[in-house]
Design a protein around this motif. Structure first.
Motif: not given
Length: 100
Positions: A30, A41-42, A60-61, A63-64, A68-71, A95
């Motif tokens: 990343h 996204e978040t 966070e992983v 959540k994705k 959830q849309k996480i970058i 976040e």
């Protein structure tokens, strides 16, 4: 029957032991987030060498994985500096929700 339970338990323990290693290897990535942001996204800013980030990263992983849309934005990546500056990130983990 007992052998199957013992073998299954050992396999499960090995898999569970490998999860933190694979998450740690994933954190190093990343470093170049060139995705177009679409305000859905978040952004999750982190450093791969930050203990607090390493603790929070699996959450966070998860959540994705649950939709959830996480970058993920690794602030150690020089190519992500424009995002760090744009969202005024001075400490991590952080976040930033882009949802309006």
């Amino acid at each position: 029957m007992k052998k199957k339970i013992i073998i299954s338990t050992l396999v499960l323990l090995v898999v569970l032991a490998l999860i933190p290693i694979s998450l740690r290897l994933d954190m190093v990535g990343h470093k170049d987030v060139s995705a177009k942001l679409n305000h859905q996204e978040t952004l999750f800013f982190y450093r791969d060498d930050c203990p607090a980030c390493q603790h929070r990263y699996p959450i966070e992983v998860w959540k994705k994985l649950t939709g959830q849309k996480i970058i993920f934005v690794n602030t150690n990546g020089k190519k992500n500096y424009y995002l760090v500056k744009q969202f005024q990130v001075s400490e991590v983990p952080k976040e930033v929700s882009l949802k309006k």
